[in-house]
Design a protein around this motif. Structure first.
Motif, mmCIF file in Angstrom:
data_model
loop_
_atom_site.group_PDB
_atom_site.id
_atom_site.type_symbol
_atom_site.label_atom_id
_atom_site.label_comp_id
_atom_site.label_asym_id
_atom_site.label_seq_id
_atom_site.Cartn_x
_atom_site.Cartn_y
_atom_site.Cartn_z
ATOM 1 N N GLU A 203 10.287 -10.342 8.737
ATOM 2 C CA GLU A 203 10.051 -9.451 7.595
ATOM 3 C C GLU A 203 9.336 -8.174 8.049
ATOM 4 N N LEU A 204 9.030 -8.136 9.337
ATOM 5 C CA LEU A 204 8.127 -7.095 9.693
ATOM 6 C C LEU A 204 9.069 -5.761 9.947
ATOM 7 N N PRO A 205 9.065 -4.711 9.332
ATOM 8 C CA PRO A 205 9.893 -3.667 9.498
ATOM 9 C C PRO A 205 9.920 -2.791 10.578
ATOM 10 N N GLU A 206 8.517 -2.563 11.072
ATOM 11 C CA GLU A 206 8.187 -1.937 12.188
ATOM 12 C C GLU A 206 6.706 -2.558 12.673
ATOM 13 N N TYR A 207 6.377 -2.316 13.825
ATOM 14 C CA TYR A 207 4.900 -2.525 14.371
ATOM 15 C C TYR A 207 4.137 -1.384 14.169
ATOM 16 N N VAL A 208 2.928 -1.382 13.488
ATOM 17 C CA VAL A 208 2.020 -0.577 13.011
ATOM 18 C C VAL A 208 0.720 -0.878 13.526
ATOM 19 N N ALA B 178 -5.831 -0.698 -5.286
ATOM 20 C CA ALA B 178 -4.983 -2.087 -5.292
ATOM 21 C C ALA B 178 -5.700 -3.301 -4.745
ATOM 22 N N LEU B 179 -5.549 -4.501 -5.384
ATOM 23 C CA LEU B 179 -6.172 -5.593 -4.469
ATOM 24 C C LEU B 179 -4.608 -6.448 -4.373
ATOM 25 N N VAL B 180 -3.947 -6.521 -2.994
ATOM 26 C CA VAL B 180 -2.982 -7.138 -2.749
ATOM 27 C C VAL B 180 -2.897 -7.383 -1.352
ATOM 28 N N GLY B 181 -1.868 -7.972 -1.024
ATOM 29 C CA GLY B 181 -1.733 -8.373 0.528
ATOM 30 C C GLY B 181 -1.335 -6.991 1.281
ATOM 31 N N SER B 182 -1.924 -7.208 2.568
ATOM 32 C CA SER B 182 -2.046 -6.047 3.401
ATOM 33 C C SER B 182 -0.508 -5.892 3.936
ATOM 34 N N GLU B 183 0.311 -6.719 3.925
ATOM 35 C CA GLU B 183 1.855 -6.513 4.355
ATOM 36 C C GLU B 183 2.546 -5.406 3.370
ATOM 37 N N THR B 184 1.945 -5.220 2.116
ATOM 38 C CA THR B 184 2.701 -4.294 1.267
ATOM 39 C C THR B 184 2.534 -2.710 1.759
ATOM 40 N N SER B 185 1.169 -2.769 2.385
ATOM 41 C CA SER B 185 1.033 -1.379 2.829
ATOM 42 C C SER B 185 1.996 -1.186 4.152
ATOM 43 N N ILE B 186 2.289 -1.846 4.877
ATOM 44 C CA ILE B 186 3.140 -1.780 5.972
ATOM 45 C C ILE B 186 4.464 -1.501 5.473
ATOM 46 N N TYR B 187 4.935 -2.089 4.099
ATOM 47 C CA TYR B 187 6.331 -1.913 3.699
ATOM 48 C C TYR B 187 6.320 -0.429 3.273
ATOM 49 N N VAL B 188 5.316 0.023 2.734
ATOM 50 C CA VAL B 188 5.312 1.363 2.204
ATOM 51 C C VAL B 188 5.423 2.339 3.325
ATOM 52 N N ALA C 156 6.597 2.082 6.494
ATOM 53 C CA ALA C 156 7.789 1.947 6.952
ATOM 54 C C ALA C 156 8.911 2.895 5.983
ATOM 55 N N GLN C 157 8.575 2.857 4.805
ATOM 56 C CA GLN C 157 9.739 3.656 4.014
ATOM 57 C C GLN C 157 9.548 5.185 4.208
ATOM 58 N N GLY C 158 8.594 5.373 5.048
ATOM 59 C CA GLY C 158 8.327 6.891 5.425
ATOM 60 C C GLY C 158 7.404 7.561 4.387
ATOM 61 N N SER C 159 6.651 6.928 3.743
ATOM 62 C CA SER C 159 5.487 7.667 2.920
ATOM 63 C C SER C 159 4.765 8.762 3.576
#
Length: 331
Positions: free
Chosen positions: A309-314, A84-94, A96-99
């Protein structure tokens, strides 16, 4: 004797062709890319395709535009794309959801915000103070454009929630048409739409969010951790092709880049594409190598945190793989 020599030559040719096929001239490996939008901002990706850099690595790239961060990530998670070519914030969201199969950023494409502030009225001496009390047509809440935009506004002493009439409920693809139809005094737009509006007299570019927000991993190539582990050579070849394209874009003129990527923007004049490429090159938006460094990752999370919008620091090492890019660059 002459017939024998001719027959021998023909036979040797067949052997040579067969050998070439066996050594890599055969079937190429398919890599499916889901890009978040179609944008001149992604010029190095299109250069990698058009200049044959992916093909040189034995890769057959299938590019699909998925229009939006949520849709792009859903496509990747569902197995509809390999990369995927997308913003890095999306990887943080995923994450944080426990993937249990996190999304890993392995190659950076752009390193600044790609949007511009467009005013409906022509302002001879623009000041960020001009936005106070205005209607601002912003980007989707939680996306990198919106977060970077609000970060810049706050940097200039503007409270997006109290100093503006902030509109964020318009779908990404419909923001330009909403502004063109009369919604908003200011709008945050990607190119080439910003330049098109300027050329048509619909709006006027007054500032760059990219110049104001600093270096961030705005759009990166990412894949499931399992895909990278199962296909290390493929990811390495992909990154090598991208690096070739990044170096090519950096060393060639905006005009040359525009001519190469024009097939991806058939309804846009080459002169306009050149203008946009030059604007992005001049502000350092195109990353010249695929490494997503720690400083950029920290800036990203600071911007997300500022936007709430930062669910948790990674940690950088958790969701970023720089080894592949560094190995390619060290060859």
């Amino acid at each position: 004797m002459r017939f024998f020599k001719i027959a021998l030559s023909i036979g040797l040719c067949f052997v040579l062709v067969a050998a070439l096929v066996a050594c890599g001239g055969g079937k190429k490996e398919t890599v499916r890319i889901a890009e978040v939008t179609r944008s001149i901002f992604y010029a190095p990706q299109y250069v990698a395709i058009e200049k044959g850099f992916f093909e040189e690595e034995g890769l057959d790239v299938k590019l699909t535009t998925t229009w939006g961060g949520d849709k792009t990530m859903t496509t990747l998670l569902a197995g509809g794309a390999d990369v995927a070519l997308v913003g890095s914030e999306t990887s943080i969201y995923v994450y944080a959801q426990g993937s249990n199969d996190p999304i890993i950023n392995f190659a950076q494409l752009t390193q600044t915000d790609g949007t511009f502030l467009v005013s409906r009225d022509k302002l001879e001496n623009f000041s960020w103070e001009d936005l106070k009390g205005s209607t601002f047509l912003g980007q989707r809440k939680g996306g990198m454009p919106q977060m970077a935009g609000e970060f810049v506004l706050k940097k200039h002493g503007i409270d997006p929630q109290n100093d503006l009439n902030l509109i964020q409920n318009v779908d990404f693809a419909n923001i330009p048409s909403a502004f063109a139809s009369g919604t908003g005094d200011f709008v945050q737009l990607f190119e080439p739409q910003a330049s098109i509006f300027e050329a048509e007299g619909i709006g006027h570019i007054v500032a760059s969010f990219g110049e104001e927000s600093g270096l961030i991993p705005y759009t990166t190539f990412m894949a499931k951790e399992s895909y990278i582990k199962e296909n290390p050579e493929t990811v390495e070849k992909f990154t090598r092709a991208l690096y070739k394209a990044q170096q090519w874009v950096d060393s060639h003129s905006a005009k040359e880049v525009a001519e190469v990527i024009l097939p991806y923007f058939e309804d846009t004049e080459v002169e306009l594409v050149e203008t946009v490429v030059d604007r992005y090159k001049s502000q350092g938006s195109f990353a010249t190598d695929p490494v997503l460094d720690t400083a950029e990752w920290e800036n990203l999370q600071n911007i997300m945190d500022e936007a709430g919008e930062l669910p948790e620091y990674v940690e950088h090492k958790t969701l970023v793989n720089t080894t592949i890019a560094e190995d390619v660059m060290g060859e």
